[in-house]
Design a protein around this motif. Structure first.
Motif, short mmCIF file in Angstrom:
data_model
loop_
_atom_site.label_atom_id
_atom_site.label_comp_id
_atom_site.label_asym_id
_atom_site.label_seq_id
_atom_site.Cartn_x
_atom_site.Cartn_y
_atom_site.Cartn_z
N ARG A 193 95.07 13.05 -31.34
CA ARG A 193 94.98 13.17 -29.84
C ARG A 193 94.79 11.87 -29.00
O ARG A 193 94.12 11.58 -28.40
N SER A 194 95.84 11.02 -29.45
CA SER A 194 95.77 9.42 -28.67
C SER A 194 97.18 9.35 -28.31
O SER A 194 98.16 9.67 -28.85
N VAL A 195 97.23 8.44 -27.30
CA VAL A 195 98.64 7.88 -27.03
C VAL A 195 98.74 6.63 -27.59
O VAL A 195 97.92 5.74 -27.77
N GLU A 196 100.03 6.44 -28.13
CA GLU A 196 100.38 5.15 -28.94
C GLU A 196 101.39 4.34 -28.25
O GLU A 196 102.34 5.14 -27.80
N MET A 197 101.40 3.18 -28.21
CA MET A 197 102.24 2.13 -27.46
C MET A 197 102.61 1.14 -28.58
O MET A 197 101.86 0.65 -28.98
N LYS A 198 103.86 0.79 -28.45
CA LYS A 198 104.30 -0.33 -29.08
C LYS A 198 105.45 -1.09 -28.25
O LYS A 198 106.29 -0.29 -27.71
N THR A 199 105.60 -2.32 -28.62
CA THR A 199 107.10 -3.06 -28.07
C THR A 199 108.29 -2.34 -28.77
O THR A 199 108.15 -2.16 -29.98
N SER A 200 109.23 -2.77 -27.97
CA SER A 200 110.54 -2.63 -28.72
C SER A 200 111.22 -3.70 -28.83
O SER A 200 110.96 -4.60 -28.18
N ARG A 201 112.53 -3.76 -29.47
CA ARG A 201 113.29 -4.94 -29.43
C ARG A 201 113.78 -5.11 -28.12
O ARG A 201 114.33 -6.24 -27.72
#
Length: 138
Positions: free
Chosen positions: A12-20
């Protein structure tokens, strides 16, 4: 911002990461601020303003951080901040050019640093028992 965002249903969490395609790594922080603002209760257009403007901040505090209150006294202090039909909250928002969310006994402020300080001082005065008319004049 060109970030990859997903909601993990298990944790139950929002995950973010950079993309290319992400150009600036500081966009990850802006994305986290946007999600945080939306989750505490700010309107979506106010949260989007965090993405567009660099000098906007969020500050949160509890009513009990200002003065230790329990029971009806706590409810009364929260009611004084909100005002009848939200009038006091709207007056502080318009006078200080901030956005205020009153969520249970937590108060969240969105605005520039100086404006947040003015709004926080007005809200603290209300919690400590100042009459609303005196807070409006300041």
């Amino acid at each position: 911002l060109k970030l990859q965002v997903r909601f993990n249903t298990r944790t139950r969490s929002v995950e973010m990461k950079t993309s290319r395609h992400t150009l600036d790594t500081s966009s990850l922080q802006k994305g986290a601020d946007f999600i945080g603002a939306f989750m505490v209760g700010f309107e979506p257009q106010d949260a989007v303003a965090l993405l567009r403007l660099d000098d906007l901040y969020i500050e949160s505090f509890k009513v009990t951080d200002v003065k230790i209150l329990r029971g009806d006294h706590l409810s009364r202090a929260i009611g004084r901040v909100a005002g009848q039909d939200g009038k006091t909250r709207f007056a502080i928002e318009n006078a200080t050019r901030t956005r205020i969310v009153v969520a249970d006994s937590r108060i969240h402020l969105l605005g520039s640093y100086g404006n947040i300080r003015l709004a926080r001082n007005a809200i603290c005065d209300l919690i400590l028992g100042a009459p609303p008319g005196k807070v409006y004049n300041n």
